[in-house]
Enzyme design. Structure first.
Site, PDB file in Angstrom:
ATOM      1  N   GLY A 226       0.874  -1.116   0.025  1.00  0.00           N
ATOM      2  CA  GLY A 226      -0.050   0.025  -0.132  1.00  0.00           C
ATOM      3  C   GLY A 226       0.789   1.279   0.068  1.00  0.00           C
ATOM      4  CG  ASP A 227      -0.615   4.737   2.201  1.00  0.00           C
ATOM      5  OD1 ASP A 227      -0.680   3.623   2.841  1.00  0.00           O
ATOM      6  OD2 ASP A 227      -0.971   5.745   2.326  1.00  0.00           O
TER       7      ASP A 227
END
Length: 315
Positions: A226-227
């Protein structure tokens, strides 16, 4: 059948096809490089795959010795042994480095088989070459993807955990500090929702480049998914360089991005866990860095927190 007359004309489905025509079609069309020599080792025929692989047109190689392909990577004894093997009627099978017409090298798995005439004497040799370059490229790519994130090229979570354990062991041995920085991007979801995943992916790659350029050469940057990113900061004498690194990363990530005709701004919340102060196992350090990152988000995002400071705040 004359090998020199083999061609790549595909027989019509309604046209009777004899065995020699099928053999000619197979030899010409097969994906492996093939060349055929007479009993003296003079090339009399090559297929299209050989020409693509070696860079030699038929007129360049037919009538010449395969020694045109010699790269210098194998010595004279290697070729003498090869020649003795096939002249004795045995099949020769080995990897060999050849040289293309343009001077570049390529590695093949080569099988040379003697062919016999009606009297039982060797009349020709046929060589099959399998290009190992593409196979090795695939293997290298698979090995890379096993330990790296396919989008950003940073190491992935499994490799990160290995590196974290290795760095921690080295720090314990050298009696020095290390820091783990847990980075979560601020407002990345809004970018993804507004501009789509293509822009979001380009943004993640840009963030990865900035993180790599902001850390020291020996430090390790990973994408967990993800981030979420992490940085392992090695060999610290004092805690302060870890906080300075966090400030530098926050500033770097926070600069505007110009992607796909869009000007984008995001931030980063960073949690810091130090060895030995905040944990002495990979799991402890990761959990505590994650907790500190969560506190940084609670404090207003676009900043950093140390796990030890969070504990003192709770007291």
């Amino acid at each position: 059948m004359s090998f020199a007359k083999v061609n790549s004309v595909i027989p019509d489905a309604n046209t009777p096809t004899d065995g020699q025509t099928l053999l000619a079609l197979a030899l010409t069309s097969i994906a492996n490089a093939i060349f055929i020599t007479d009993s003296t080792g003079c090339v009399i025929w090559v297929n299209e795959a050989f020409c693509r692989l070696s860079g030699y047109a038929p007129q360049d190689i037919v009538g010449h010795s395969p020694s045109l392909l010699q790269s210098g990577r194998q010595d004279g004894y290697f070729y003498r042994r090869l020649w003795r093997t096939i002249q004795s009627g045995k099949v020769w099978h080995q990897e060999i480095v050849n040289k293309r017409k343009d001077g570049t090298f390529y590695t093949v798995e080569e099988i040379i088989t003697p062919l016999y005439d009606a009297n039982g004497k060797i009349s020709h040799f046929i060589a099959f070459q399998h290009d190992l370059g593409k196979r090795r490229e695939r293997n290298q790519r698979q090995q890379f993807l096993a330990y790296h994130d396919s989008l950003t090229g940073l190491i992935n979570r499994p490799r990160f955990m290995e590196q974290l354990e290795e760095t921690l062991t080295q720090s314990q041995h050298d009696h020095c500090r290390m820091a783990l920085l847990f980075i979560d991007l601020d407002h990345f979801k809004e970018v993804n929702d507004q501009y789509g995943h293509t822009v979001g992916d380009r943004l993640l790659k840009a963030v990865a480049r900035r993180l790599r350029s902001a850390v020291r050469q020996d430090d390790i940057v990973a994408r967990l998914g993800g981030d979420e990113f992490t940085v392992i900061v090695k060999c610290l004498s004092q805690p302060e360089p870890a906080t300075l690194m966090a400030e530098k990363l926050v500033a770097s990530v926070g600069r505007p991005y110009h992607l796909a005709n869009h000007s984008l701004e995001i931030g980063a919340s960073i949690g810091i866990a130090l060895y030995p102060e905040d944990g002495d196992t990979p799991t402890q350090l990761l959990e505590h860095a994650d907790e500190a990152m969560y506190r940084a988000k609670q404090a207003g995002r676009d900043g950093w927190r140390r796990y030890g400071d969070c504990l003192r705040t709770n007291e």
